[in-house]
Motif scaffolding. Structure first.
Motif, mmCIF file in Angstrom:
data_model
loop_
_atom_site.group_PDB
_atom_site.id
_atom_site.type_symbol
_atom_site.label_atom_id
_atom_site.label_comp_id
_atom_site.label_asym_id
_atom_site.label_seq_id
_atom_site.Cartn_x
_atom_site.Cartn_y
_atom_site.Cartn_z
ATOM 1 N N GLU A 155 -64.188 37.181 8.578
ATOM 2 C CA GLU A 155 -63.305 37.844 9.548
ATOM 3 C C GLU A 155 -62.532 36.823 10.368
ATOM 4 O O GLU A 155 -61.325 36.989 10.608
ATOM 5 C CB GLU A 155 -64.141 38.744 10.466
ATOM 6 N N ARG A 156 -63.194 35.774 10.805
ATOM 7 C CA ARG A 156 -62.514 34.721 11.570
ATOM 8 C C ARG A 156 -61.452 34.032 10.724
ATOM 9 O O ARG A 156 -60.359 33.731 11.202
ATOM 10 C CB ARG A 156 -63.537 33.699 12.063
ATOM 11 N N GLN A 194 -58.444 36.190 10.477
ATOM 12 C CA GLN A 194 -57.692 36.165 11.730
ATOM 13 C C GLN A 194 -56.783 34.944 11.781
ATOM 14 O O GLN A 194 -55.629 35.034 12.224
ATOM 15 C CB GLN A 194 -58.652 36.163 12.916
ATOM 16 N N SER A 235 -53.893 35.504 9.406
ATOM 17 C CA SER A 235 -52.945 36.442 10.002
ATOM 18 C C SER A 235 -52.079 35.758 11.052
ATOM 19 O O SER A 235 -50.876 36.023 11.159
ATOM 20 C CB SER A 235 -53.713 37.618 10.619
#
Length: 216
Positions: free
Chosen positions: A41-42, A45, A48
């Motif tokens: 998830e990190r 991020q 993104s």
């Protein structure tokens, strides 16, 4: 330092945005290492932040890419596609560390984010994993490169012209002032010289031959 190689090998297509081949979507291990959902998830991020609209990767895509590279490489060396992107990162580091160059404002943040990840200790994939330990680093560089490539090419041209100036001054590159403004002036002068040479090659300094007079 060149990042402008004639051929840059692609990362595995399974990593491309929107690429969703028939995968079991359960793979999480690269060798003995298991990818963390939180780290994934990190990582997404960060991607993104660098790209703005890239669909997130899943663990299976990363594991599949790592296995494809390991299977195709056939040795303990780092695959070429990863090494090429690490070389691009070295160019970024040189650019940001060069006091003579003032990077454009829009590239400072993404360039710093890339280098912070590569130099940090929160890797998605540990560097100690043979062959593909820096696959995550390569993915980060690949994601940011469209925003950074033009600036890096400009910096490389800056280094080229600064070296020419150093030879003219008979000094080391850092022994005299040469900044981005000086590079722009030198680049315009070089462009004007090339245009002049082009015109000279297309014409001639020899005057047109006079007409032949005939006596009747």
């Amino acid at each position: 330092m060149s990042t402008n190689a004639n051929h840059i090998e692609s990362l595995p297509q399974v990593l491309l945005p929107g690429n969703n081949p028939n995968r079991p979507n359960r793979r999480r291990r690269i060798g003995s290492f298991r990818l963390s959902t939180l780290d994934m998830e990190r990582f997404n991020q960060l991607l993104s932040t660098l790209t703005g609209d890239r669909p997130p990767l899943d663990c299976d895509q990363v594991v599949t890419a790592a296995r494809l590279l390991s299977d195709s490489n056939g040795s303990q060396s780092t695959p070429t596609c990863i090494r090429q992107r690490l070389a691009q990162a070295e160019s970024l580091a040189s650019m940001l560390a060069d006091h003579g160059w003032q990077p454009a404002n829009e590239v400072r943040a993404p360039a710093s984010a890339v280098l912070d990840y590569l130099n940090g200790h929160n890797d998605l994939i540990p560097d100690w994993i043979p062959q593909v330990g820096q696959l995550d680093d390569a993915i980060v560089v690949e994601a940011a490169w469209p925003r950074l490539a033009g600036e890096v090419l400009s910096y490389q041209d800056f280094c080229r012209l600064r070296l020419i100036e150093a030879r003219l001054h008979q000094q080391e590159s850092g022994a005299f002032r040469f900044d981005r403004n000086d590079w722009e002036v030198a680049r315009r002068a070089e462009s004007a010289l090339r245009e002049h040479q082009r015109r000279v090659r297309a014409s001639s300094y020899v005057p047109t031959a006079p007409r032949v007079f005939r006596v009747h």
